[in-house]
Motif scaffolding. Sequence first.
Motif, PDB file in Angstrom:
ATOM      1  N   LEU A  77       5.167  -1.775  27.052  1.00 27.99           N
ATOM      2  CA  LEU A  77       5.299  -1.250  25.695  1.00 27.99           C
ATOM      3  C   LEU A  77       4.567  -2.106  24.672  1.00 27.99           C
ATOM      4  N   TYR A  80       0.521  -2.290  25.844  1.00 24.93           N
ATOM      5  CA  TYR A  80      -0.220  -1.032  25.960  1.00 24.93           C
ATOM      6  C   TYR A  80       0.346   0.091  25.089  1.00 24.93           C
ATOM      7  N   THR A  82       2.933   2.112  25.391  1.00 25.39           N
ATOM      8  CA  THR A  82       3.257   3.371  26.053  1.00 25.39           C
ATOM      9  C   THR A  82       4.349   3.187  27.100  1.00 25.39           C
ATOM     10  N   SER A  84       4.015   5.557  29.602  1.00 21.87           N
ATOM     11  CA  SER A  84       3.339   6.334  30.644  1.00 21.87           C
ATOM     12  C   SER A  84       2.714   5.405  31.681  1.00 21.87           C
ATOM     13  N   LYS A 168       7.553   9.270  19.558  1.00 20.10           N
ATOM     14  CA  LYS A 168       6.493   9.880  20.363  1.00 20.10           C
ATOM     15  C   LYS A 168       6.355   9.238  21.733  1.00 20.10           C
ATOM     16  N   ARG A 169       6.686   7.967  21.828  1.00 18.16           N
ATOM     17  CA  ARG A 169       6.578   7.297  23.134  1.00 18.16           C
ATOM     18  C   ARG A 169       7.656   7.787  24.080  1.00 18.16           C
ATOM     19  N   MET A 172       6.646  10.900  25.469  1.00 19.44           N
ATOM     20  CA  MET A 172       5.399  10.737  26.236  1.00 19.44           C
ATOM     21  C   MET A 172       4.215  11.365  25.508  1.00 19.44           C
ATOM     22  N   GLU A 173       4.336  11.460  24.184  1.00 23.77           N
ATOM     23  CA  GLU A 173       3.272  11.984  23.322  1.00 23.77           C
ATOM     24  C   GLU A 173       2.833  13.388  23.727  1.00 23.77           C
TER      25      GLU A 173
END
Length: 259
Positions: A77, A80, A82, A84, A168-169, A172-173
């Motif tokens: 997190l 990067y 994210t 994902s 959004k994270r 997973m956007e």
Amino acid sequence: MREEVYNNIEAWFENYVAGFESEIEEIGTNIELKKNHSFRVSELITELSEEWELDEADLILARIAGLLHDLGRFEQLIKYGTFSDTEQINHIQLGISTLEENNLLSELSDEESKIVIDSIQNHNETLLPKSISPTSLPFVKLVRDADKIDILHIVANYYSNNKQGSNKRLEMELSDKHDISKKVFQSIINEKVVDYKDVMTLNDLKLQQMSLIFDLNSKKSFKIISEKTYLKQIFETMPKKDEVIDTYRQMKIFLENQL
């Protein structure tokens, strides 16, 4: 194994997570979310363990695996931005590397360390590889159940109480389109966990998360999910298309049949 071993690892974990800071509010929120998730998974393992007939030493070992199962999420997190996973940015490999670099399992035997690593390595595989040792398998399944239960807890609460796009994270956007992918629909009708690679929209993601019930291993796990009404909560945030209604009905019937 003594409770002190768990306490030492827990203290390290608390200190490790405290070292992650971000000026981005959403990332800070998700660090706290993953920290709390890790502790709840460890606690859930205690609750589920009655059905697994673990002795005290095995329960402590399972709780260690539960606490550390998402260790790589924090670096993922912060570095990067994210949740994902890709081949280059995989939270499982990041977690195992962190564990090894810090010699975190030094108080465990080689066999105990292997059980913890196997549990981390396989906690979110769509299908369990047949190569997992019989010694590790009960621990892997227990961590997987506890993880899935708390994932449903987190997302049911988030979808029900937050505006779409506020994290959004966690989403997973993905776009909030009403479409349901055919492969997602078919997986659920066949009572299989939806493969994440088939997820194209936020509603696909919600169904994928609900489909985790198809890979639970204990009656207690099904009972908790039923009593907490996680599936119903998520369903109520989705468009009432025929595909959504059909998949929800399929999952509801499956869940009821396990009780």
